[in-house]
Design a protein around this motif. Sequence first.
Motif, mmCIF file in Angstrom:
data_model
loop_
_atom_site.group_PDB
_atom_site.id
_atom_site.type_symbol
_atom_site.label_atom_id
_atom_site.label_comp_id
_atom_site.label_asym_id
_atom_site.label_seq_id
_atom_site.Cartn_x
_atom_site.Cartn_y
_atom_site.Cartn_z
ATOM 1 N N GLY A 149 0.801 -1.225 0.000
ATOM 2 C CA GLY A 149 0.000 0.000 0.000
ATOM 3 C C GLY A 149 0.828 1.266 0.000
ATOM 4 O O GLY A 149 2.042 1.242 0.239
ATOM 5 N N CYS A 150 0.155 2.365 -0.272
ATOM 6 C CA CYS A 150 0.801 3.679 -0.387
ATOM 7 C C CYS A 150 1.384 4.128 0.954
ATOM 8 O O CYS A 150 0.733 4.009 1.996
ATOM 9 C CB CYS A 150 -0.249 4.675 -0.886
ATOM 10 N N ALA A 151 2.622 4.651 0.914
ATOM 11 C CA ALA A 151 3.290 5.071 2.159
ATOM 12 C C ALA A 151 2.605 6.270 2.786
ATOM 13 O O ALA A 151 2.723 6.486 3.993
ATOM 14 C CB ALA A 151 4.739 5.412 1.858
ATOM 15 N N ARG A 152 1.889 7.070 1.988
ATOM 16 C CA ARG A 152 1.311 8.305 2.546
ATOM 17 C C ARG A 152 -0.127 8.134 3.015
ATOM 18 O O ARG A 152 -0.525 8.700 4.018
ATOM 19 C CB ARG A 152 1.391 9.420 1.497
ATOM 20 N N CYS A 153 -0.941 7.383 2.247
ATOM 21 C CA CYS A 153 -2.362 7.300 2.624
ATOM 22 C C CYS A 153 -2.824 5.855 2.846
ATOM 23 O O CYS A 153 -3.990 5.628 3.144
ATOM 24 C CB CYS A 153 -3.225 7.968 1.551
ATOM 25 N N ALA A 154 -1.899 4.906 2.672
ATOM 26 C CA ALA A 154 -2.207 3.471 2.823
ATOM 27 C C ALA A 154 -3.196 2.963 1.770
ATOM 28 O O ALA A 154 -3.694 1.842 1.866
ATOM 29 C CB ALA A 154 -2.706 3.143 4.227
ATOM 30 N N GLY A 155 -3.465 3.800 0.754
ATOM 31 C CA GLY A 155 -4.327 3.368 -0.348
ATOM 32 C C GLY A 155 -3.613 2.356 -1.232
ATOM 33 O O GLY A 155 -2.425 2.050 -1.030
ATOM 34 N N CYS A 182 -1.280 10.314 -4.475
ATOM 35 C CA CYS A 182 -0.162 10.831 -3.674
ATOM 36 C C CYS A 182 1.081 11.097 -4.514
ATOM 37 O O CYS A 182 1.915 11.920 -4.154
ATOM 38 C CB CYS A 182 0.174 9.871 -2.537
ATOM 39 N N SER A 183 1.209 10.403 -5.631
ATOM 40 C CA SER A 183 2.410 10.615 -6.451
ATOM 41 C C SER A 183 2.148 11.644 -7.543
ATOM 42 O O SER A 183 3.014 11.875 -8.385
ATOM 43 C CB SER A 183 2.853 9.295 -7.079
ATOM 44 N N GLY A 184 0.951 12.253 -7.520
ATOM 45 C CA GLY A 184 0.609 13.219 -8.570
ATOM 46 C C GLY A 184 0.322 12.501 -9.870
ATOM 47 O O GLY A 184 0.922 12.816 -10.895
ATOM 48 N N ASN A 185 -0.525 11.480 -9.770
ATOM 49 C CA ASN A 185 -0.917 10.661 -10.919
ATOM 50 C C ASN A 185 0.244 9.907 -11.562
ATOM 51 O O ASN A 185 0.223 9.599 -12.740
ATOM 52 C CB ASN A 185 -1.657 11.491 -11.978
ATOM 53 N N GLY A 186 1.213 9.661 -10.779
ATOM 54 C CA GLY A 186 2.282 8.774 -11.251
ATOM 55 C C GLY A 186 3.294 9.484 -12.126
ATOM 56 O O GLY A 186 2.940 10.265 -12.992
ATOM 57 N N ASN A 187 4.543 9.229 -11.840
ATOM 58 C CA ASN A 187 5.612 9.735 -12.702
ATOM 59 C C ASN A 187 6.280 8.529 -13.329
ATOM 60 O O ASN A 187 7.001 7.802 -12.662
ATOM 61 C CB ASN A 187 6.599 10.544 -11.839
ATOM 62 N N PRO A 188 6.005 8.269 -14.587
ATOM 63 C CA PRO A 188 6.474 7.012 -15.179
ATOM 64 C C PRO A 188 7.989 6.880 -15.224
ATOM 65 O O PRO A 188 8.509 5.791 -15.356
ATOM 66 C CB PRO A 188 5.890 7.058 -16.605
ATOM 67 N N ILE A 189 8.704 7.999 -15.061
ATOM 68 C CA ILE A 189 10.169 7.893 -15.125
ATOM 69 C C ILE A 189 10.719 7.352 -13.812
ATOM 70 O O ILE A 189 11.560 6.471 -13.787
ATOM 71 C CB ILE A 189 10.798 9.270 -15.452
ATOM 72 N N SER A 190 10.203 7.871 -12.691
ATOM 73 C CA SER A 190 10.800 7.459 -11.422
ATOM 74 C C SER A 190 10.100 6.246 -10.805
ATOM 75 O O SER A 190 10.651 5.617 -9.924
ATOM 76 C CB SER A 190 10.771 8.621 -10.437
ATOM 77 N N GLY A 191 8.916 5.923 -11.254
ATOM 78 C CA GLY A 191 8.194 4.804 -10.654
ATOM 79 C C GLY A 191 8.498 3.485 -11.341
ATOM 80 O O GLY A 191 8.879 3.443 -12.493
#
Length: 252
Positions: free
Chosen positions: A153-159, A176-185
């Motif tokens: 789950g998400c580190a910030r909201c547990a979603g 929480c990641s701003g709709n995902g950053n495909p470069i860093s994720g």
Amino acid sequence: MRFSAEGIVFKGLPLGEADMIMTIFTRQKGFVRAFAKSPRKTKSRFGSALEPFSYIRLSLWGKENAELPRLIQADIVHPFQKLREELKCFLRVSEIFEMTFMLIPEHVRQERLFDILLDTLRMQEQDCMNPKAILCYKIKMLAAAGFMPRLNGCARCAGTGRRFYFREGSILCDNCSGNGNPISGFELSPGAIKLFETLRLWDWSKLNRVVPSDGLARELGMLLDLHIRYRLEKGLKTRDFIENIKTKAAMP
Ligand SMILES: [Zn+2]
């Protein structure tokens, strides 16, 4: 004072003509460095006990907490010779040794991790192409080092989410990641997340019951290697060496 321990030889650094500075992972004191007098001089039992990966009983001499005690005795319990003789085994084991050495601080007792490493070496000796033992070891080692990635789950909201962010050391949901950053994720399959959670939560003694597919083991292995690389802020020498060999092997 004299101090006896069980240890696994990690590496030796030549000093002068015949002496060595040894790095040994001991059950009783974690990583220790010790001065070994003349192990390279003759083909002695002392010298052969100091080959990398050897499981030994050792005696150290020096003041308590001495920076560099003297290694006065080393007897082989099991040599793990096969792991040194076959290149593939040697590279795999060298890689986990290097990771362990860089992530686990010196002089910190890690009895459980010591037993797990010993078990991993035994499994690698039986079948060094089985990726599961190495994968399990890396997860247990990250737990001991305090660098366990978070995949439940998400580190910030547990979603819920499936994209792992190395800077956070965790999965973040799209919100929480701003709709995902495909470069860093790093996007993980549900199967790889489930495999990780099983290996993380299950006791080492039960891990022989887990039989991951090659694809999932590879996917999770890649995530763990990138995570470790990020934590160390530099590539591991062994891994670069393996990549180099692979690149060369792929060349016509
Ligand atoms: Zn979130």
